[in-house]
Design a protein around this motif. Structure first.
Motif, PDB file in Angstrom:
ATOM      1  N   MET A   1     -76.026  12.293  69.282  1.00  0.00           N
ATOM      2  CA  MET A   1     -77.798  12.088  68.708  1.00  0.00           C
ATOM      3  C   MET A   1     -77.824  10.767  68.797  1.00  0.00           C
ATOM      4  O   MET A   1     -79.041  10.297  69.192  1.00  0.00           O
ATOM      5  CB  MET A   1     -77.550  12.822  67.255  1.00  0.00           C
ATOM      6  CG  MET A   1     -79.151  12.968  66.678  1.00  0.00           C
ATOM      7  SD  MET A   1     -79.971  14.125  67.503  1.00  0.00           S
ATOM      8  CE  MET A   1     -79.092  15.341  67.039  1.00  0.00           C
ATOM      9  N   LYS A   2     -77.241   9.754  68.631  1.00  0.00           N
ATOM     10  CA  LYS A   2     -77.433   8.303  68.841  1.00  0.00           C
ATOM     11  C   LYS A   2     -77.745   8.130  70.267  1.00  0.00           C
ATOM     12  O   LYS A   2     -78.655   7.268  70.479  1.00  0.00           O
ATOM     13  CB  LYS A   2     -76.152   7.559  68.543  1.00  0.00           C
ATOM     14  CG  LYS A   2     -75.805   7.360  67.025  1.00  0.00           C
ATOM     15  CD  LYS A   2     -74.709   6.415  67.011  1.00  0.00           C
ATOM     16  CE  LYS A   2     -74.174   6.278  65.620  1.00  0.00           C
ATOM     17  NZ  LYS A   2     -73.197   5.234  65.542  1.00  0.00           N
ATOM     18  N   GLU A   3     -77.107   8.665  71.216  1.00  0.00           N
ATOM     19  CA  GLU A   3     -77.622   8.513  72.662  1.00  0.00           C
ATOM     20  C   GLU A   3     -78.871   8.993  72.807  1.00  0.00           C
ATOM     21  O   GLU A   3     -79.788   8.408  73.515  1.00  0.00           O
ATOM     22  CB  GLU A   3     -76.300   9.197  73.657  1.00  0.00           C
ATOM     23  CG  GLU A   3     -75.153   8.288  73.585  1.00  0.00           C
ATOM     24  CD  GLU A   3     -74.289   9.167  72.288  1.00  0.00           C
ATOM     25  OE1 GLU A   3     -74.367  10.133  71.741  1.00  0.00           O
ATOM     26  OE2 GLU A   3     -73.280   8.459  72.133  1.00  0.00           O
ATOM     27  N   LEU A   4     -79.341  10.101  72.416  1.00  0.00           N
ATOM     28  CA  LEU A   4     -80.617  10.792  72.371  1.00  0.00           C
ATOM     29  C   LEU A   4     -81.638   9.924  72.017  1.00  0.00           C
ATOM     30  O   LEU A   4     -82.593   9.479  72.707  1.00  0.00           O
ATOM     31  CB  LEU A   4     -80.602  12.033  71.934  1.00  0.00           C
ATOM     32  CG  LEU A   4     -82.031  12.920  72.021  1.00  0.00           C
ATOM     33  CD1 LEU A   4     -82.443  13.135  73.275  1.00  0.00           C
ATOM     34  CD2 LEU A   4     -82.067  14.159  71.077  1.00  0.00           C
ATOM     35  N   HIS A  28     -74.678  17.572  53.419  1.00  0.00           N
ATOM     36  CA  HIS A  28     -75.464  18.537  53.975  1.00  0.00           C
ATOM     37  C   HIS A  28     -76.500  17.571  54.863  1.00  0.00           C
ATOM     38  O   HIS A  28     -77.682  18.131  55.277  1.00  0.00           O
ATOM     39  CB  HIS A  28     -75.944  19.572  53.405  1.00  0.00           C
ATOM     40  CG  HIS A  28     -75.047  20.637  52.655  1.00  0.00           C
ATOM     41  ND1 HIS A  28     -74.243  21.331  53.416  1.00  0.00           N
ATOM     42  CD2 HIS A  28     -74.589  20.570  51.440  1.00  0.00           C
ATOM     43  CE1 HIS A  28     -73.374  21.877  52.563  1.00  0.00           C
ATOM     44  NE2 HIS A  28     -73.687  21.439  51.415  1.00  0.00           N
ATOM     45  N   ARG A  29     -76.365  16.557  55.052  1.00  0.00           N
ATOM     46  CA  ARG A  29     -77.465  15.684  55.840  1.00  0.00           C
ATOM     47  C   ARG A  29     -76.747  14.477  56.572  1.00  0.00           C
ATOM     48  O   ARG A  29     -75.734  13.897  56.261  1.00  0.00           O
ATOM     49  CB  ARG A  29     -78.598  15.010  54.792  1.00  0.00           C
ATOM     50  CG  ARG A  29     -77.973  14.338  53.784  1.00  0.00           C
ATOM     51  CD  ARG A  29     -78.839  13.836  52.769  1.00  0.00           C
ATOM     52  NE  ARG A  29     -79.938  12.749  53.444  1.00  0.00           N
ATOM     53  CZ  ARG A  29     -81.198  12.408  52.872  1.00  0.00           C
ATOM     54  NH1 ARG A  29     -81.545  12.881  51.656  1.00  0.00           N
ATOM     55  NH2 ARG A  29     -81.914  11.308  53.278  1.00  0.00           N
ATOM     56  N   TYR A  60     -84.922  16.300  65.380  1.00  0.00           N
ATOM     57  CA  TYR A  60     -84.794  17.356  64.738  1.00  0.00           C
ATOM     58  C   TYR A  60     -84.448  18.723  65.513  1.00  0.00           C
ATOM     59  O   TYR A  60     -83.724  19.640  64.896  1.00  0.00           O
ATOM     60  CB  TYR A  60     -86.183  17.520  63.774  1.00  0.00           C
ATOM     61  CG  TYR A  60     -86.226  16.395  62.823  1.00  0.00           C
ATOM     62  CD1 TYR A  60     -85.417  15.475  62.382  1.00  0.00           C
ATOM     63  CD2 TYR A  60     -87.425  16.229  62.024  1.00  0.00           C
ATOM     64  CE1 TYR A  60     -85.697  14.425  61.626  1.00  0.00           C
ATOM     65  CE2 TYR A  60     -87.601  15.284  61.234  1.00  0.00           C
ATOM     66  CZ  TYR A  60     -86.824  14.316  61.096  1.00  0.00           C
ATOM     67  OH  TYR A  60     -87.002  13.219  60.102  1.00  0.00           O
ATOM     68  N   ALA A  61     -85.308  18.811  66.519  1.00  0.00           N
ATOM     69  CA  ALA A  61     -84.962  20.217  67.525  1.00  0.00           C
ATOM     70  C   ALA A  61     -83.742  20.041  67.937  1.00  0.00           C
ATOM     71  O   ALA A  61     -82.881  20.997  68.046  1.00  0.00           O
ATOM     72  CB  ALA A  61     -86.223  20.189  68.350  1.00  0.00           C
ATOM     73  N   GLN A  66     -76.735  22.102  64.402  1.00  0.00           N
ATOM     74  CA  GLN A  66     -76.004  21.962  63.478  1.00  0.00           C
ATOM     75  C   GLN A  66     -76.373  22.406  62.121  1.00  0.00           C
ATOM     76  O   GLN A  66     -77.177  22.956  61.868  1.00  0.00           O
ATOM     77  CB  GLN A  66     -75.983  20.111  63.536  1.00  0.00           C
ATOM     78  CG  GLN A  66     -75.622  19.458  64.658  1.00  0.00           C
ATOM     79  CD  GLN A  66     -75.623  18.057  64.530  1.00  0.00           C
ATOM     80  OE1 GLN A  66     -75.833  17.256  63.382  1.00  0.00           O
ATOM     81  NE2 GLN A  66     -75.527  17.317  65.480  1.00  0.00           N
ATOM     82  N   GLN A  67     -75.196  22.394  61.202  1.00  0.00           N
ATOM     83  CA  GLN A  67     -75.348  23.058  59.924  1.00  0.00           C
ATOM     84  C   GLN A  67     -75.811  22.134  58.875  1.00  0.00           C
ATOM     85  O   GLN A  67     -76.172  22.376  57.835  1.00  0.00           O
ATOM     86  CB  GLN A  67     -74.001  23.291  59.463  1.00  0.00           C
ATOM     87  CG  GLN A  67     -73.575  24.498  60.342  1.00  0.00           C
ATOM     88  CD  GLN A  67     -74.539  25.707  60.592  1.00  0.00           C
ATOM     89  OE1 GLN A  67     -74.971  26.221  59.466  1.00  0.00           O
ATOM     90  NE2 GLN A  67     -74.473  26.248  61.813  1.00  0.00           N
TER      91      GLN A  67
END
Length: 76
Positions: A1-4, A28-29, A60-61, A66-67
């Motif tokens: 996600m960091k790369e995105l 949960h976050r 977010y999309a 992920q859970q």
């Protein structure tokens, strides 16, 4: 996600070497903290926060599979 996040933000700013993404993970976050050069802050936020909202929407999309709930903070 960091790369995105870095892939989205670096082309928007004048100082891509100053882009930093840190993450903190709880039960949960997951919170990602985006830091850019002070002079690039307006470019990342955009008029009325439109660019920041668009970045958050994509992140977010991407994290929907992920859970955990994903949060993106833009800090100085």
């Amino acid at each position: 996600m960091k790369e995105l996040i870095e892939t989205i933000v670096k082309p928007l700013v004048d100082f891509p070497e100053d882009v930093q993404v840190d993450s903190t993970e709880e039960d949960h976050r997951v919170t990602y903290r985006l830091s850019v050069n002070k002079s690039d802050m307006g470019k990342v936020i955009g008029k009325q926060g439109r660019v920041a909202k668009a970045i958050r929407t994509v992140v977010y999309a991407a994290g929907a599979s992920q859970q955990k709930k994903i949060f993106l903070e833009i800090v100085e």
